[in-house]
Design an enzyme around this catalytic site. Structure first.
Site, mmCIF file in Angstrom:
data_model
loop_
_atom_site.group_PDB
_atom_site.id
_atom_site.type_symbol
_atom_site.label_atom_id
_atom_site.label_comp_id
_atom_site.label_asym_id
_atom_site.label_seq_id
_atom_site.Cartn_x
_atom_site.Cartn_y
_atom_site.Cartn_z
ATOM 1 N N ASP A 136 5.044 -6.776 9.346
ATOM 2 C CA ASP A 136 6.139 -6.503 10.291
ATOM 3 C C ASP A 136 6.104 -7.479 11.464
ATOM 4 O OD1 ASP A 136 7.310 -4.452 8.891
ATOM 5 O OD2 ASP A 136 6.095 -2.895 9.842
ATOM 6 N N THR A 170 -1.377 7.426 -0.302
ATOM 7 C CA THR A 170 -2.697 7.291 -0.943
ATOM 8 C C THR A 170 -3.451 6.040 -0.481
ATOM 9 O OG1 THR A 170 -1.809 5.946 -2.741
ATOM 10 C CG2 THR A 170 -1.745 8.347 -3.037
ATOM 11 N N ARG A 184 0.851 -1.195 0.000
ATOM 12 C CA ARG A 184 0.000 0.000 0.000
ATOM 13 C C ARG A 184 0.880 1.237 0.000
ATOM 14 N NH1 ARG A 184 -4.548 0.179 4.490
ATOM 15 N NH2 ARG A 184 -2.752 0.496 5.823
ATOM 16 N N ASP A 202 0.727 -3.842 12.107
ATOM 17 C CA ASP A 202 1.172 -4.201 10.751
ATOM 18 C C ASP A 202 1.494 -5.703 10.714
ATOM 19 O OD1 ASP A 202 2.841 -2.590 8.185
ATOM 20 O OD2 ASP A 202 3.070 -4.745 8.526
HETATM 21 C C1 PRP Z 1 -0.940 -4.961 4.256
HETATM 22 C C2 PRP Z 1 -1.703 -6.264 4.303
HETATM 23 C C3 PRP Z 1 -2.552 -6.174 3.073
HETATM 24 C C4 PRP Z 1 -2.838 -4.704 2.959
HETATM 25 C C5 PRP Z 1 -4.234 -4.493 3.420
HETATM 26 O O1 PRP Z 1 0.115 -5.024 3.375
HETATM 27 O O2 PRP Z 1 -0.892 -7.391 4.342
HETATM 28 O O3 PRP Z 1 -1.894 -6.652 1.906
HETATM 29 O O4 PRP Z 1 -1.923 -4.043 3.827
HETATM 30 O O5 PRP Z 1 -4.591 -3.180 3.260
HETATM 31 P P1 PRP Z 1 -5.713 -2.695 2.254
HETATM 32 O O6 PRP Z 1 -6.908 -3.583 2.460
HETATM 33 O O7 PRP Z 1 -5.977 -1.286 2.701
HETATM 34 O O8 PRP Z 1 -5.187 -2.742 0.870
HETATM 35 P P2 PRP Z 1 1.262 -3.916 3.305
HETATM 36 O O9 PRP Z 1 0.981 -2.893 2.251
HETATM 37 O O10 PRP Z 1 1.519 -3.374 4.690
HETATM 38 O O11 PRP Z 1 2.499 -4.745 2.779
HETATM 39 P P3 PRP Z 1 3.350 -5.878 3.531
HETATM 40 O O12 PRP Z 1 2.444 -7.072 3.701
HETATM 41 O O13 PRP Z 1 4.469 -6.123 2.590
HETATM 42 O O14 PRP Z 1 3.806 -5.331 4.852
HETATM 43 N N1 URA Z 2 -2.260 -3.727 6.926
HETATM 44 C C1 URA Z 2 -1.901 -4.212 8.123
HETATM 45 O O1 URA Z 2 -0.927 -4.975 8.234
HETATM 46 N N2 URA Z 2 -2.607 -3.841 9.199
HETATM 47 C C2 URA Z 2 -3.660 -3.013 9.117
HETATM 48 O O2 URA Z 2 -4.277 -2.717 10.149
HETATM 49 C C3 URA Z 2 -4.034 -2.509 7.859
HETATM 50 C C4 URA Z 2 -3.315 -2.893 6.767
#
Ligand code: PRP
Ligand code: URA
Length: 219
Positions: free
Chosen positions: A213, A118, A114, A210
């Site tokens: 993480d 945005t 994400r 997160d």
């Molecule tokens: C997180 C999560 C989803 C997304 C959800 O990923 O694992 O893929 O956010 O958010 P959304 O419904 O608003 O799209 P992130 O972008 O943090 O990437 P990561 O898994 O690599 O940490």
């Molecule tokens: N992605 C995450 O990992 N946690 C949240 O709460 C939203 C998006």
């Protein structure tokens, strides 16, 4: 007052498990005191329970089995019928939970992050199993927040020719479920728990922070 769960009743493609054994594990998963190893194991265990529900109607075929006493007919699953597609990174944490129950599930990968400003999903990787068009594709992502990443992953799978797609998530915000269920009414969505809302940064409340993480110990 309408609760978030009541609002979800308008979508007949959404299943929220809300089961006491799952809720118990979710409580541990949410806790800020839960460290990486336990977090990873909990994601795996909850995914196993989600898989049990989401795979209820997995295609099967009949076989004849010889028991020590007699012969009988028995249903077995069609091994090449399912591909799971974790959304990187956090969806990776769910793969082992599916494989425990369905060891032959093929695995595709979609890389999506994400944009922090945005909140729009940005695709950076895609590798799918050959023949996925003829399998049931199940998108794995523990967090369904705005729903942008899941909707984009499903758009991509549809562009690649997938006809039967499902979504499995551990925690969802009502905003994300609504967006996904509206954008893809043909996609069955399985969610372990429904949370209250998103905060101003697009994080789920109460949520777990997160997921990527916490799974990979990167913060
Ligand atoms: C997180 C999560 C989803 C997304 C959800 O990923 O694992 O893929 O956010 O958010 P959304 O419904 O608003 O799209 P992130 O972008 O943090 O990437 P990561 O898994 O690599 O940490
Ligand atoms: N992605 C995450 O990992 N946690 C949240 O709460 C939203 C998006």
């Amino acid at each position: 007052m309408k609760t978030a769960e009541n609002m979800m009743k308008q979508f007949d493609n959404v299943t929220i498990l809300n089961h006491p054994l799952i809720n118990h594990k979710i409580a541990m998963l949410r806790s800020v005191d839960t460290k990486t190893k336990d977090f990873r194991e909990l994601v795996e265990e909850i995914t196993m329970l989600l898989t049990y529900e989401a795979f209820k109607d997995v295609p099967t075929h009949e076989v004849e089995i010889t028991t020590p006493l007699t012969k009988c007919k028995q249903q077995m699953v069609n091994e090449n019928s399912i591909a799971v597609v974790p959304v990187l990174r956090a969806g990776l944490g769910m793969v082992a939970g599916v494989h425990t129950l369905f060891p032959t599930a093929k695995v595709g990968h979609i890389g999506m992050y994400r944009d922090e400003e945005t909140l729009e999903p940005q695709e950076y990787y895609c590798k799918l199993p050959q023949g996925i068009q003829n399998m049931r594709a199940i998108v794995l992502d523990p967090m369904l927040a705005t729903g942008g990443s899941a909707a984009a992953a499903i758009d991509l799978l549809k562009r690649k020719g997938c006809k039967e797609i499902r979504q499995m998530s551990i925690i969802a915000a009502p905003e994300g479920v609504e967006k996904l269920a509206t954008a893809h009414p043909d996609v069955k969505i399985f969610v372990a728990v429904l949370d209250q809302k998103l905060n101003e940064n697009g994080y789920i409340l109460p949520g777990l922070g997160d997921a990527g993480d916490r799974l990979f110990g990167t913060k």
